[in-house]
Design an enzyme around this catalytic site. Structure first.
Site, mmCIF file in Angstrom:
data_model
loop_
_atom_site.group_PDB
_atom_site.id
_atom_site.type_symbol
_atom_site.label_atom_id
_atom_site.label_comp_id
_atom_site.label_asym_id
_atom_site.label_seq_id
_atom_site.Cartn_x
_atom_site.Cartn_y
_atom_site.Cartn_z
ATOM 1 N N LYS A 286 -0.543 5.014 4.547
ATOM 2 C CA LYS A 286 -1.500 4.128 5.230
ATOM 3 C C LYS A 286 -1.119 3.975 6.701
ATOM 4 C CE LYS A 286 -3.788 -0.372 4.749
ATOM 5 N NZ LYS A 286 -5.112 0.187 5.080
ATOM 6 N N HIS B 33 0.843 -1.194 0.000
ATOM 7 C CA HIS B 33 0.000 0.000 0.000
ATOM 8 C C HIS B 33 0.877 1.242 0.000
ATOM 9 C CE1 HIS B 33 -3.280 -2.752 1.126
ATOM 10 N NE2 HIS B 33 -4.077 -1.825 0.625
#
Ligand code: NAD
Length: 263
Positions: free
Chosen positions: A159, A155
């Site tokens: 995040k 990701h």
């Protein structure tokens, strides 16, 4: 000719809400009934279509709605989703919930409303991710005894949590087939031989990656890898719009992405 389904978007000024309005207007089977956002949002009163960059739709961004719609789609925040869901129940409007982060009590309250209206709550509306989960369950059922299973997720660097909720859900689906398992996060030092039944979990954080999940089933002499890569938010948005169509006209009850996708 069939009338288009009237859809309410809750959280209409948000990132997901804006994209929902954009893609909804491309679908002749759907029409925007209302765009709802918080009472102190600075864009309240502006045309929701203009706000989303698709031109005037004659629907002002508002803080509440009256009247009927065929389905409502909520991508806002937990504290806002619950009163909105209550209102949908009062007005008998089927409800799709994409908002994440409900605590267990909030989740129970949401589920209870399904005695009055159809409700579909999913932390991931991507059809392909839901298929990945289904396929991983099948792979674990067939190969689970003999394979070493590792989940790798990537990701963006902003995040806040790791591993991702989707990676944890993949591990749950696999564990349901294995009977039991132990989640091992990362690997370092003199680890010794890999114990049977472990699920390795690895979280990479780089750049602006919108999300990738790969599940590796490693056997002796061969290896199966199942992967999904999100390129942007559209997979979630399209899945949520499809869920709105799926719920319209259904009897009250809890529905899942698996119901929608026919697993
Ligand atoms: P965002 O912050 O861009 O948008 C949220 C919107 O909700 C904002 O416009 C905000 O003003 C509005 N809002 C806040 N309080 C409100 C209230 N009281 N009443 C009405 N509206 C209110 O966030 P986002 O990126 O669009 O994500 C929204 C939610 O969807 C998050 O919980 C996110 O985790 C979730 N999400 C789920 C999926 C999925 O597939 N299920 C995918 C992406 C995002």
């Amino acid at each position: 000719m069939t009338q288009p389904l009237k859809i309410i978007i809750h959280g209409a000024a948000g990132r997901m809400g804006q994209r929902l309005i954009q893609l909804l207007t491309e679908d002749p089977a759907l029409v925007l009934a209302a765009g709802i956002d918080r009472a102190d949002h600075p864009a309240l009163g502006q045309d929701a279509g203009v706000l989303a960059g698709v031109g005037p739709l004659g629907v002002p961004l508002s803080a509440r709605f009256d009247g009927h719609a065929d389905a409502a789609i909520d991508f806002s925040m937990p504290a806002a989703s619950l009163p909105f869901a209550q209102r949908c129940a009062e007005q008998k409007i089927p409800l799709v919930v994409g908002t994440t982060g409900f605590d267990p009590q909030q989740r129970v309250q949401l589920d209870q409303l399904s005695s009055q209206i159809p409700v579909l709550v999913s932390a991931n509306f991507s059809k392909a991710v839901n298929l990945l989960m289904h396929l991983c369950g099948e792979a674990a059922r067939v190969l689970g005894d003999t394979s070493d299973i590792e989940i790798v997720e990537r990701h963006h660097k902003f995040k806040k949590d790791a591993p991702s909720g989707t990676a944890l859900r993949l591990a749950e689906v696999i564990t349901a087939q294995l009977g039991s398992s132990r989640l091992v996060h990362g690997r370092e030092g003199v680890t010794g031989e890999r114990p049977k039944g472990d699920i390795g979990m690895h979280a990479l954080r780089t750049g602006d990656n919108p999300g990738e999940h790969t599940v590796v089933f490693g056997l002796m002499g061969e290896c199966l890898e199942l992967s999904h890569r999100a390129l942007n938010r559209d997979g979630f948005v399209r899945g949520a719009l499809e869920a709105g169509k799926f719920l319209a006209g259904k009897p009250a009850g809890i529905y899942t992405m698996a119901d929608m996708l026919g697993f």
